[in-house]
Design an enzyme around this catalytic site. Sequence first.
Site, PDB file in Angstrom:
ATOM      1  N   HIS A 163       0.780  -1.318   0.079  1.00  0.00           N
ATOM      2  CA  HIS A 163       0.067  -0.010  -0.087  1.00  0.00           C
ATOM      3  C   HIS A 163       0.960   1.242  -0.094  1.00  0.00           C
ATOM      4  CE1 HIS A 163      -3.446  -2.326   0.209  1.00  0.00           C
ATOM      5  NE2 HIS A 163      -3.714  -2.402   1.368  1.00  0.00           N
TER       6      HIS A 163
ATOM      7  N   HIS B 288      -9.436   2.274   0.501  1.00  0.00           N
ATOM      8  CA  HIS B 288      -9.557   1.003   1.549  1.00  0.00           C
ATOM      9  C   HIS B 288     -10.690   1.159   2.686  1.00  0.00           C
ATOM     10  CE1 HIS B 288      -7.882  -2.198   3.865  1.00  0.00           C
ATOM     11  NE2 HIS B 288      -6.757  -2.203   2.770  1.00  0.00           N
TER      12      HIS B 288
ATOM     13  N   GLU C 285     -11.647  -3.346  -2.730  1.00  0.00           N
ATOM     14  CA  GLU C 285     -10.718  -2.414  -3.400  1.00  0.00           C
ATOM     15  C   GLU C 285     -10.332  -2.709  -4.945  1.00  0.00           C
ATOM     16  OE1 GLU C 285      -6.998  -2.809  -0.783  1.00  0.00           O
ATOM     17  OE2 GLU C 285      -8.400  -4.158   0.338  1.00  0.00           O
TER      18      GLU C 285
END
Length: 383
Positions: free
Chosen positions: A137, A210, A348
Site C-alpha cells: 500500500h 480502503h 478495493e
Amino acid sequence: MKKQVKTAAVLFLLACVSMTSCNTSKKENNNNMIEKVSFGKLPDGQETELYTLKNASGMEVKISNFGGTVVSWTAPNNKGVYEDIILGCDSVSGYLKGVPYFGALIGRYGNRIANGKFTLEGKEYSLAQNNGVNALHGGLKGFDKVLWTATPIEGEEPGLKLTYTARDGEEGYPGNLSVEVVYTLQKDNSLKIDYKATTDKTTVVNLTNHTYFNLNGNLDSDILEHEVTLNADKFLPVDKTLIPTGELKPVVGNVFDFLKSKKISAGINDTTDTQIKAGGGYDHCWVLTDSTKTLKSAATVYEPKSGRVLEVLTTEPAIQFYTGNFLDGTIKGKNGIIYKHRSGLCLETQHYPDSPNQSAFPSTVLKPNETYQTTTVYKFSVK
C-alpha cells in the site's frame, strides 16, 4: 388616505411572502452542501480538516484531507433510518496510532509488491518492506498518511477534489507523480471516486480506496452474514506471503465462487482450502469477467437485517475482497467501539497485486505524456 394605507399593507404582506419563499428555497438548496471543521493537528503542527458532503436525500459522507480518508458514511436501512456503515476514528489522532488503512486513499501502489523490489526500464527499485518481506500500500508513508490539498466542489452533487504530488524517489518510487482524486456524492446515494495521475518519469501506479464496510449499521458486529456477489470468474491464488503465484484460477467449484450471491460465512472458515488458510479468510484479488475499461458492476453486498445493498462499479480489471481478517480487537474506533475480528469488509478496485514483477498481468506502468485515469462508484440502495 385609508386606501393608501391598505395598499401599502398589501404590498408589505406580498413582500413578506416573497421573502419567505426565497428563504425556503435557499434552505432547500442547502440540502446539498459541504461543511468543513477541524479534524485535529499532526505532530508537526499542521491542521487537518474534515469535510462533510450531504445530498438532498440525507446521505452524509465525511472525508478528511489527511490521507484522503473517508471517515464516516451514513446510508438508510429498509426503515429509512440513516446509520454510519464504515469503520473509522473520531479524530486524526486515532489514525496516527496505526490503524489498518481505514477509509484511506492508497498509493502510489495499492496492494503488495514482492520483496519490496521491481525492475523498470532496466533499473531496479527498492521499496520499504512493510508487510513481512513485501511492500504494501505505498510504503511506510503512503498516500494514506499524507496531507492532501482539498478543494470543495459546490453544486447539486457536492464533491471534494484532493491533490497531492509524490516526489521522485518518495518511498522508493521513480518520478514526480501528480495525483488528483475527486469524491462526488451523487443524487442516487452513490459516491463516485475519480482518480487521475501524471508523471515526469516512467513509474508504476495502482490507486484505490480502503474503506471498511459494515452494512449492519452496528459497527460492533461482524460481517459474516453479509451476502456477496462478485462478477468475477477467476481469482489470483497467493503464496504464504500473499503474493500472487501468477495463476488465474477459475472460481467455479471452490469457496471463491461468488458468481451467485452467498453469505461470507459459507466459506470463510474452510481451512481445508489452502487459499483460505493462507489469507486467514478472504484477502484475494478477483479478476472481473468484464476486464474492459468501461464502468461495469464488479460486486454487490446485501445485508438482510437492514436491507442495505451496496453495489460497486469500476473501470478497473480487478477487485480485492478483504474480510477484516487482521482486525483483532485492539483498535478503538468511533464512539469508543472496539473493532473486532471481521467487523468490516473491503472492496478495493484495482489492477493486480505485484504487477510490476509479473509481465503476464495487465501493466501498471505510467509514462510521461500519459494520464492514469480510473473511476469507481459505491452505490447504496435498499430492498
